[in-house]
Motif scaffolding. Structure first.
Motif, PDB file in Angstrom:
ATOM      1  N   SER A   3     -22.622 -39.047  13.662  1.00  0.00           N
ATOM      2  CA  SER A   3     -22.611 -37.708  12.687  1.00  0.00           C
ATOM      3  C   SER A   3     -22.351 -36.593  13.330  1.00  0.00           C
ATOM      4  O   SER A   3     -21.396 -35.898  12.927  1.00  0.00           O
ATOM      5  CB  SER A   3     -23.988 -37.756  12.041  1.00  0.00           C
TER       6      SER A   3
ATOM      7  N   LYS B 141     -30.551 -32.137  12.471  1.00  0.00           N
ATOM      8  CA  LYS B 141     -30.377 -33.571  12.134  1.00  0.00           C
ATOM      9  C   LYS B 141     -29.869 -33.744  10.982  1.00  0.00           C
ATOM     10  O   LYS B 141     -30.278 -33.372   9.747  1.00  0.00           O
ATOM     11  CB  LYS B 141     -31.808 -34.104  12.259  1.00  0.00           C
TER      12      LYS B 141
ATOM     13  N   THR C  14     -27.138 -40.609  14.289  1.00  0.00           N
ATOM     14  CA  THR C  14     -27.288 -39.244  14.333  1.00  0.00           C
ATOM     15  C   THR C  14     -26.148 -38.821  15.311  1.00  0.00           C
ATOM     16  O   THR C  14     -25.176 -37.822  15.171  1.00  0.00           O
ATOM     17  CB  THR C  14     -28.464 -38.730  14.728  1.00  0.00           C
TER      18      THR C  14
ATOM     19  N   THR D 145     -30.113 -38.657   7.767  1.00  0.00           N
ATOM     20  CA  THR D 145     -30.038 -40.213   8.348  1.00  0.00           C
ATOM     21  C   THR D 145     -31.139 -41.122   8.209  1.00  0.00           C
ATOM     22  O   THR D 145     -31.247 -42.021   8.598  1.00  0.00           O
ATOM     23  CB  THR D 145     -29.657 -40.123   9.874  1.00  0.00           C
ATOM     24  N   SER D 146     -32.105 -40.702   7.430  1.00  0.00           N
ATOM     25  CA  SER D 146     -33.427 -41.420   7.253  1.00  0.00           C
ATOM     26  C   SER D 146     -33.426 -42.189   6.052  1.00  0.00           C
ATOM     27  O   SER D 146     -32.421 -42.352   5.344  1.00  0.00           O
ATOM     28  CB  SER D 146     -34.602 -40.319   7.378  1.00  0.00           C
TER      29      SER D 146
ATOM     30  N   PRO E  79     -35.293 -38.147  16.327  1.00  0.00           N
ATOM     31  CA  PRO E  79     -34.754 -37.563  15.068  1.00  0.00           C
ATOM     32  C   PRO E  79     -35.945 -36.973  14.359  1.00  0.00           C
ATOM     33  O   PRO E  79     -35.792 -36.136  13.324  1.00  0.00           O
ATOM     34  CB  PRO E  79     -34.204 -38.596  14.507  1.00  0.00           C
TER      35      PRO E  79
END
Length: 544
Positions: A254, A22, A251, A25-26, A13
């Motif tokens: 998503s 991407k 990820t 999502t962090s 990612p």
């Protein structure tokens, strides 16, 4: 050298080439004033039943508070999926396209860490190499003066992993990590013998606590109790490997809707190109649907007596030839998909629209066969065990495990496999009755039990036929009503394999749903010629 070997064929990612596609999502940053529990990975874990942040996280109270953030679907969608065109008509699909297609078809797709068995040669070699590395690191740190060469490499890799879990816009937290784990600065400290590995490990643990999903809270918390610096670094690598896997899977989840839609459009366009060159490409598909419609207009008598609401909604198995229901695209397609699970391997007229799914269908057919045998064995066993014994979940689970292991060989040697099953099951029933202080089976009852179990190997066996029909009826209900509704009121004899049926039904529905999405327009045109307008209850296959 990390202690965790990952099986992640996707881009990390944090890879610069993957950033454009991407999702956000962090981890949250202090500059964004967001709660760590609002991290997307945390929210996804919570939906799946993971513990809340307060159930094992460390130092939650000191984290900044704020509003949760939302992310927008990435654009453009990466790596167009490969076609599922008929075999032999176009070239081999590359691995990336296959993976993209697999993700698009399977809503529950996720990557898993590759774990070698400790007793296997690969596992032993891996463990030996890892132990040698960590022993070498310990020798270096224990030397006078300490040698930090391996430690620097490990810290560099840890830094890269932490940065890969951040969003591109999280510049302040990125700068903090870059400063705390600056490679050149750490190298200079190491040269002067001033590198504090324990202090750096504590900082890394703080970052992991901030970024990890709730399911990893306990693992991170356990690392705090490790005082040995080498064992602590080893534990950090293990948990970081799991955190990377969590991020990859979130990820994937998503991107799944976007990959699915792109896969549908791409596959349909590819098939249309082939159809333009070969107008007869749908001949076998037309025959397949024609046969399904014929099966519904002249149904075979079924020896079942199930009158529950679920089966009635899917068309009652007691339905006679004299009162067939009006045909609809849903009914015809459902019957056609069920017919594929009974397809003669020698019949080469397989539907062109399903050629790329043929292997998956064979796997489902094999799974259905094993479930039929399993449910048949348990149904016979229940009639000899009595309500007290068969009412014990422990006994039923043990009987299932024994039967599952033994019927694996039923495809190649059904008679031998069922003979072994009959001996093991009768012995287990006899011993369990004895342990519970119940009357043991008579010699005649034991002989009858063994004979009935052995007869299950024959396709014409009455018990096996009934169970087979009921499982097919369940799958038909899954196509019409969905898996969850079909599980609410299972026909008799199937409740003991409810979990296995749910798995089978979900795989079958996922495969057929994706196929309908791709080839729906073609099915609609074919069905128009098969279903009289007066009988048609639906006009488009895409509405299924």
């Amino acid at each position: 050298m990390p202690d965790v070997e990952e099986k992640v064929p996707l881009k990390d990612p944090g890879d610069a080439r993957c950033r454009s596609c991407k999702p956000e999502t962090s981890a949250p940053t202090r500059e964004d004033r967001r709660r760590p529990e609002d991290h997307p990975a945390r929210r996804s874990r919570r939906r799946s039943g993971a513990p809340s942040p307060g159930q094992g996280g460390r130092g939650r109270a000191h984290r900044p508070l704020g509003l949760p953030f939302a992310w927008s679907p990435p654009a453009p969608v990466p790596a167009p999926p490969g076609p599922r065109a008929p075999e032999g008509l176009i070239g081999t699909v590359d691995d990336a396209s296959k993976l993209s297609n697999k993700i698009g078809m399977n809503h529950d797709f996720h990557m898993e860490e590759k774990v070698s068995s400790p007793s296997s040669l690969e596992g032993k070699v891996k463990e030996t190499m890892h132990n040698a590395f960590w022993d070498h690191l310990k020798e270096q740190l224990s030397a006078t003066p300490p040698d930090f060469s391996c430690a620097l490499e490990l810290l560099k890799e840890i830094k890269e992993i932490l940065l890969s879990l951040l969003l591109p816009r999280q510049s302040r937290l990125r700068g903090e990590i870059e400063e705390a784990l600056d490679t050149e600065l750490l190298k200079r400290k190491a040269e002067h013998g001033a590198l504090n590995v324990s202090l750096l490990s504590k900082y890394i643990l703080d970052m992991m606590t901030l970024l990890c999903a709730p399911v990893r809270d306990q693992a991170v918390q356990n690392l705090e109790n490790i005082t040995d610096p080498v064992q602590l670094l080893r534990g950090i690598f293990q948990v970081l490997g799991l955190m990377k896997m969590d991020m990859v899977n979130y990820t994937i989840q998503s991107l799944q809707p976007h990959l699915q839609e792109h896969s549908i459009q791409h596959e349909r366009a590819t098939f249309q190109e082939l159809l333009n060159k070969q107008p007869s490409l749908l001949d076998h598909t037309t025959k397949w649907l024609t046969q399904a419609a014929a099966d519904l207009t002249t149904p075979l008598p079924i020896c079942l007596d199930i009158s529950d609401s679920t089966t009635m909604a899917c068309s009652s198995p007691n339905e006679t030839v004299s009162s067939p229901q009006p045909l609809s695209p849903t009914m015809v397609l459902s019957q056609g998909f069920l017919n594929l699970l009974l397809w003669d391997p020698e019949n080469e007229e397989f539907p062109e629209t399903l050629l790329m799914d043929r292997t998956r269908l064979r796997e489902l057919e094999s799974q259905l066969h094993r479930l039929t045998l399993l449910a048949s064995v348990l149904l016979v066993a229940s009639s000899f065990s009595g309500s007290v014994l068969f009412g014990s979940p422990q006994f039923v689970d043990k009987l299932k495990r024994i039967t599952k292991d033994l019927i694996e060989e039923s495809d190649s040697r059904p008679e031998e496999a069922m003979q072994t099953v009959s001996e093991q099951v009768s012995q287990e029933i006899h011993q369990s009755l004895k342990n519970m202080g119940l009357a043991a089976l008579s010699s005649d009852s034991t002989a009858s039990l063994i004979r009935q179990l052995q007869n299950i190997a024959k396709k014409e066996d009455c018990v096996r036929s009934v169970i087979d029909q009921r499982i097919h009826l369940f799958l038909k209900c899954c196509l019409v009503l969905g898996v969850q509704r079909s599980l609410l009121d299972l026909p008799g004899g199937l409740t003991v394999i409810e979990a296995e049926l749910a798995e089978l039904g979900q795989k079958f529905v996922s495969l057929t749903h994706h196929n309908q999405k791709v080839f729906g327009p073609y099915y609609t045109e074919i069905l128009k010629t098969l279903i009289p307008p007066a009988q048609a209850l639906e006009t488009k296959v895409e509405s299924l």
